[in-house]
Motif scaffolding. Structure first.
Motif, PDB file in Angstrom:
ATOM      1  N   GLN A  72      30.531  43.639  47.467  1.00 49.24           N
ATOM      2  CA  GLN A  72      31.077  42.862  48.582  1.00 49.24           C
ATOM      3  C   GLN A  72      32.439  42.263  48.223  1.00 49.24           C
ATOM      4  N   VAL A  73      32.579  41.816  46.968  1.00 45.51           N
ATOM      5  CA  VAL A  73      33.876  41.280  46.525  1.00 45.51           C
ATOM      6  C   VAL A  73      34.939  42.367  46.644  1.00 45.51           C
ATOM      7  N   GLY A  74      34.615  43.580  46.199  1.00 48.20           N
ATOM      8  CA  GLY A  74      35.571  44.673  46.299  1.00 48.20           C
ATOM      9  C   GLY A  74      35.926  45.013  47.733  1.00 48.20           C
ATOM     10  N   HIS A  75      34.927  45.027  48.611  1.00 48.11           N
ATOM     11  CA  HIS A  75      35.189  45.349  50.018  1.00 48.11           C
ATOM     12  C   HIS A  75      36.061  44.296  50.696  1.00 48.11           C
ATOM     13  N   MET A  76      36.064  43.075  50.173  1.00 46.44           N
ATOM     14  CA  MET A  76      36.840  41.992  50.776  1.00 46.44           C
ATOM     15  C   MET A  76      38.322  42.076  50.393  1.00 46.44           C
ATOM     16  N   CYS A  77      38.645  42.848  49.386  1.00 40.15           N
ATOM     17  CA  CYS A  77      40.031  42.922  48.909  1.00 40.15           C
ATOM     18  C   CYS A  77      40.881  43.746  49.878  1.00 40.15           C
ATOM     19  N   THR A  78      42.076  43.230  50.151  1.00 36.44           N
ATOM     20  CA  THR A  78      43.043  43.930  50.997  1.00 36.44           C
ATOM     21  C   THR A  78      44.410  43.829  50.328  1.00 36.44           C
ATOM     22  N   ASP A  79      45.437  44.323  51.021  1.00 36.76           N
ATOM     23  CA  ASP A  79      46.790  44.234  50.479  1.00 36.76           C
ATOM     24  C   ASP A  79      47.261  42.791  50.342  1.00 36.76           C
ATOM     25  N   TRP A  80      46.679  41.881  51.136  1.00 37.61           N
ATOM     26  CA  TRP A  80      47.138  40.485  51.103  1.00 37.61           C
ATOM     27  C   TRP A  80      46.067  39.520  50.589  1.00 37.61           C
ATOM     28  N   ARG A  81      44.873  40.022  50.300  1.00 46.79           N
ATOM     29  CA  ARG A  81      43.811  39.146  49.797  1.00 46.79           C
ATOM     30  C   ARG A  81      43.117  39.816  48.618  1.00 46.79           C
ATOM     31  N   GLN A  82      43.057  39.102  47.472  1.00 45.93           N
ATOM     32  CA  GLN A  82      42.437  39.647  46.270  1.00 45.93           C
ATOM     33  C   GLN A  82      41.207  38.799  45.919  1.00 45.93           C
ATOM     34  N   GLU A  83      40.051  39.250  46.402  1.00 45.38           N
ATOM     35  CA  GLU A  83      38.818  38.485  46.218  1.00 45.38           C
ATOM     36  C   GLU A  83      38.388  38.433  44.760  1.00 45.38           C
ATOM     37  N   PHE A  84      38.733  39.453  43.964  1.00 42.86           N
ATOM     38  CA  PHE A  84      38.380  39.414  42.541  1.00 42.86           C
ATOM     39  C   PHE A  84      39.174  38.334  41.815  1.00 42.86           C
ATOM     40  N   ILE A  85      40.449  38.160  42.176  1.00 44.71           N
ATOM     41  CA  ILE A  85      41.220  37.064  41.587  1.00 44.71           C
ATOM     42  C   ILE A  85      40.622  35.732  42.005  1.00 44.71           C
ATOM     43  N   LEU A  86      40.199  35.641  43.260  1.00 48.36           N
ATOM     44  CA  LEU A  86      39.562  34.408  43.733  1.00 48.36           C
ATOM     45  C   LEU A  86      38.295  34.121  42.927  1.00 48.36           C
ATOM     46  N   LEU A  87      37.515  35.156  42.639  1.00 47.81           N
ATOM     47  CA  LEU A  87      36.316  34.993  41.813  1.00 47.81           C
ATOM     48  C   LEU A  87      36.694  34.501  40.425  1.00 47.81           C
ATOM     49  N   SER A  88      37.725  35.101  39.840  1.00 49.09           N
ATOM     50  CA  SER A  88      38.215  34.652  38.536  1.00 49.09           C
ATOM     51  C   SER A  88      38.651  33.191  38.589  1.00 49.09           C
ATOM     52  N   ASP A  89      39.302  32.809  39.701  1.00 52.51           N
ATOM     53  CA  ASP A  89      39.779  31.431  39.857  1.00 52.51           C
ATOM     54  C   ASP A  89      38.625  30.432  39.838  1.00 52.51           C
ATOM     55  N   VAL A  90      37.610  30.684  40.667  1.00 50.58           N
ATOM     56  CA  VAL A  90      36.550  29.683  40.826  1.00 50.58           C
ATOM     57  C   VAL A  90      35.628  29.629  39.613  1.00 50.58           C
TER      58      VAL A  90
END
Length: 310
Positions: A72-90
């Motif tokens: 689901q994290v991978g599917h959320m990633c787009t050219d303007w949104r990086q959900e994996f970086i967000l996961l790393s952040d939190v």
């Protein structure tokens, strides 16, 4: 009468997998001529990942839930949104990597994370320009100097600044709503190392929490809010650029920043100014907020600028 054949099994090139020797078996499969750093990185990841699994002892259902979450994290990633970086952040990993890579001498301004909303090549402005183009929020003036670690002024340093508006959004999040380049700009220090600009008092805002990372935060009993801050990249020839924030001391989320970006040394003093004459000079209404903040740059000793000079 058929001849009997005896087959002797060959010893395996690698030991067979068991729970006890899992790390050794997996890491032994790496080739002999691979990149040494890749060997070190993957060997360490395998070691700690297997240790975590052995400590947790997940069920098959729990393991599959983890796989589905990462999918689901991978599917959320787009050219303007990086959900994996967000996961790393939190999870605090982004801040840890940043801290490891920006160890500086005592007295130098500390780094914090860049964040996903930096936009290069912001407009260059004359000193004192008001970068708050939508007119929202409480007026703020920021003044300070850029110094070296010996306390000497750094002339010609670039001070690249950006922040959210009073609704808690960056301009790139509200194309067509906010003016382009709202609350962004680049300023140059004078011969005394001084810079100043006008803006609006920063406010807290939530990181994107409509995806799997937001759901994870909710499951952990954590909120998505970032403490109120202004972003800076300060750079000058011959010095390590500093990517940092200044934080408002009255923010309720100061000690609960969702990505762990707050450092004690980056908490600024915001002064409420009631002087009508000064407000008029700044084209502000009274009261307004004022911050004095100096940046201290360490001499460059290694590598290239991680963010190109604007």
């Amino acid at each position: 009468m058929s001849e009997k054949r005896h087959i002797t099994a060959k010893a395996p090139k690698y030991p067979y997998f068991t729970e006890e020797n899992s790390v050794d078996v997996v890491n032994a499969r790496m080739g002999t001529d691979i990149d040494p750093r890749l060997r070190e990185v993957m060997g360490t990841i395998v070691k700690h990942l297997h240790a975590a699994v052995k400590e947790i002892e997940p069920t098959h259902e729990e393991w599959l839930a983890g796989i589905k979450f990462l999918t689901q994290v991978g599917h959320m990633c787009t050219d303007w949104r990086q959900e994996f970086i967000l996961l790393s952040d939190v999870l605090g990993v982004s801040m840890l990597v940043d801290s490891i890579n920006h160890r500086r001498p005592n007295g130098a301004t500390e780094n914090t994370i860049l964040g996903p909303f930096y936009v290069p090549e912001a407009p260059r402005y004359a000193p004192g320009t008001n970068i708050c183009l939508d007119g929202k929020g409480e007026p703020l003036v920021v003044r300070g100097r850029v110094l070296d670690t010996n306390g000497q002024p750094v002339e010609g340093a670039l001070v690249d600044v950006w922040q959210t508006n009073d609704d808690g959004f960056y301009d790139v999040q509200q194309k067509g709503v906010q003016p382009d380049w709202n609350l962004r700009g680049v300023f140059t220090t004078d011969e005394n190392g001084e810079y100043w600009f006008r803006s609006s008092k920063p406010r807290f805002y939530p990181i994107p929490d409509d995806g799997p990372v937001g759901k994870l935060l909710g499951s952990l009993g954590r909120h998505p809010n970032r403490a109120a801050h202004i972003h800076f990249i300060v750079s000058a020839e011959g010095y390590d650029p500093v990517i940092t924030h200044i934080f408002s001391p009255d923010c309720e989320f100061l000690d609960q920043d969702s990505v762990f970006g707050v450092k004690d040394s980056l908490i600024a003093e915001f002064e409420s100014v009631l002087d009508e004459d000064k407000a008029r000079e700044l084209q502000f209404t009274s009261p307004y907020w004022a911050v004095n903040w100096d940046f201290v740059l360490a001499s460059k000793k290694h590598g290239d600028d991680e963010v190109p000079r604007p």
